[in-house]
Motif scaffolding. Structure first.
Motif, PDB file in Angstrom:
ATOM      1  N   LEU A  85       0.833  -1.199   0.000  1.00  0.00           N
ATOM      2  CA  LEU A  85       0.000   0.000   0.000  1.00  0.00           C
ATOM      3  C   LEU A  85       0.869   1.252   0.000  1.00  0.00           C
ATOM      4  N   ALA A  86       2.170   1.078  -0.118  1.00  0.00           N
ATOM      5  CA  ALA A  86       3.106   2.200   0.006  1.00  0.00           C
ATOM      6  C   ALA A  86       3.148   3.023  -1.276  1.00  0.00           C
ATOM      7  N   TRP A  87       3.113   4.346  -1.108  1.00  0.00           N
ATOM      8  CA  TRP A  87       3.294   5.264  -2.241  1.00  0.00           C
ATOM      9  C   TRP A  87       3.650   6.624  -1.692  1.00  0.00           C
ATOM     10  N   SER A  88       4.626   7.256  -2.312  1.00  0.00           N
ATOM     11  CA  SER A  88       5.065   8.566  -1.838  1.00  0.00           C
ATOM     12  C   SER A  88       5.372   9.473  -3.020  1.00  0.00           C
ATOM     13  N   GLY A  89       5.045  10.756  -2.837  1.00  0.00           N
ATOM     14  CA  GLY A  89       5.345  11.730  -3.886  1.00  0.00           C
ATOM     15  C   GLY A  89       6.000  12.967  -3.331  1.00  0.00           C
ATOM     16  N   GLY A  90       6.698  12.818  -2.214  1.00  0.00           N
ATOM     17  CA  GLY A  90       7.315  13.989  -1.591  1.00  0.00           C
ATOM     18  C   GLY A  90       6.339  14.662  -0.648  1.00  0.00           C
ATOM     19  N   LEU A  91       5.963  15.899  -0.955  1.00  0.00           N
ATOM     20  CA  LEU A  91       5.065  16.647  -0.078  1.00  0.00           C
ATOM     21  C   LEU A  91       3.626  16.143  -0.165  1.00  0.00           C
ATOM     22  N   SER A  92       3.285  15.504  -1.262  1.00  0.00           N
ATOM     23  CA  SER A  92       1.942  14.945  -1.416  1.00  0.00           C
ATOM     24  C   SER A  92       2.029  13.624  -2.154  1.00  0.00           C
ATOM     25  N   LEU A  93       0.965  12.854  -2.087  1.00  0.00           N
ATOM     26  CA  LEU A  93       0.937  11.541  -2.707  1.00  0.00           C
ATOM     27  C   LEU A  93       1.190  11.600  -4.206  1.00  0.00           C
ATOM     28  N   THR A  94       0.684  12.657  -4.831  1.00  0.00           N
ATOM     29  CA  THR A  94       0.757  12.766  -6.292  1.00  0.00           C
ATOM     30  C   THR A  94       1.844  13.713  -6.781  1.00  0.00           C
ATOM     31  N   GLY A  95       2.624  14.266  -5.871  1.00  0.00           N
ATOM     32  CA  GLY A  95       3.600  15.290  -6.225  1.00  0.00           C
ATOM     33  C   GLY A  95       4.980  14.743  -6.531  1.00  0.00           C
ATOM     34  N   GLY A  96       5.938  15.663  -6.610  1.00  0.00           N
ATOM     35  CA  GLY A  96       7.340  15.285  -6.774  1.00  0.00           C
ATOM     36  C   GLY A  96       7.818  15.105  -8.196  1.00  0.00           C
TER      37      GLY A  96
END
Length: 310
Positions: A85-96
């Motif tokens: 279930l892991a997901w990262s985009g920096g400051l937001s889930l969809t960012g970066g």
């Protein structure tokens, strides 16, 4: 002996916490995996549960879990299930940007190889409807109808690539792969992150919120019902299948907020969404019900009514 073991990568997240609780209720021994320190995230009753163990991978090096697993006081069976279930985009889930988004694919690949080393029989990946949106455009199902592709192109591309790459790696590693996707999960506390959750919370408090400018449809579903569906798919789903999880009642954002405001203000106005047939088909949960005989019970209208009766 524990006969059901689940590894949950991303167990500290909004959906991850709910899934861990659901799996424990289904008598799984759950090994939660996350980047955050143990003491920062988990409620005492879960940390103290004899069927839960949390592993922090603050350095992002997931493969160290294999060495840590040798110290577990349980025998890891070849019937174990790995959830990502892991997901990262920096400051937001969809960012970066695209580069940051694609880092998730590397983590996913590493976690599949880890799942194989741990002896797991299945790998369950939680995606989003964004990859399904992208599929429809690539196949030109929607391109010819002049529908605008939603924003978050980098996020959508990364999610779709991750899904397809996962299938390939699982094939090579000889481990079952099942993909799940959903639109929006909500709970009674409205404590999720993002524009929809924050706007609903503002409405519930009688505060102002930024009006939507999107015509995209969303299918809001209770998170506990969504996690029940995920747990059932993990044990009953078919290898290499993609399951949509939702109430199958899509609304546009302005309709969602109007429904919630009406119940907040005791206004008896029945707002009926009238999505086109391709949208109705897009959010169908038929495959979920066909395989598990389960589907979420509350649509957003029903949720809103119950929310303001509390």
């Amino acid at each position: 002996m524990v006969d059901k073991i689940a590894f949950v990568l991303g167990s500290n997240g909004y959906v991850g916490k709910s899934l861990v609780k659901e799996l424990i209720s289904q008598n799984f021994f759950v090994i939660g995996i996350g980047r955050s320190p143990r003491i920062n995230f988990w409620e005492g009753q879960i940390l103290k549960n004899e069927n839960f163990y949390y592993v922090s991978i603050q350095d992002g090096y997931i493969n160290k879990l294999y060495e840590i697993s040798k110290n577990f006081n349980i025998h890891i069976l070849n019937t174990s299930i790995f959830f990502n279930l892991a997901w990262s985009g920096g400051l937001s889930l969809t960012g970066g940007g695209l580069e940051k988004q694609f880092e998730n694919i590397i983590l996913s690949c590493d976690s599949i190889k880890l799942a194989k080393r741990l002896g797991c029989k299945r790998y369950i990946n939680l995606g989003s409807v964004q990859e399904s949106y992208l599929d429809n455009y690539i196949k030109e199902k929607w391109k010819s109808t002049n529908k605008k592709f939603p924003s978050l192109e980098d996020y959508s591309l990364a999610k779709a690539t991750c899904r397809d790459y996962n299938k390939l790696i699982c094939y090579y590693e000889k481990i079952d792969y099942i993909h799940c996707n959903f639109s929006v999960f909500i709970n009674q506390e409205l404590n999720g992150k993002g524009y929809i959750h924050e706007s609903l919370k503002a409405i519930s408090k009688g505060e102002s919120y930024k009006k939507p400018n999107s015509s995209q449809y969303y299918d809001l579903t209770l998170i506990n019902e969504g996690c029940k569906a995920i747990s059932l798919i993990a044990t009953q789903g078919i290898n290499n299948q993609d399951y949509y999880i939702g109430a199958s009642m899509p609304y546009k954002l302005d309709e969602i907020f109007s429904i919630f405001e009406n119940y907040k203000n005791n206004i008896e106005e029945n707002i009926i969404s009238n999505p086109p047939q391709d949208i109705i088909n897009f959010f169908k949960n038929d495959l979920l019900y066909e395989k598990t005989k389960y589907k979420p019970q509350l649509n957003f209208n029903q949720f809103s009514k119950l929310f303001f009766k509390q």
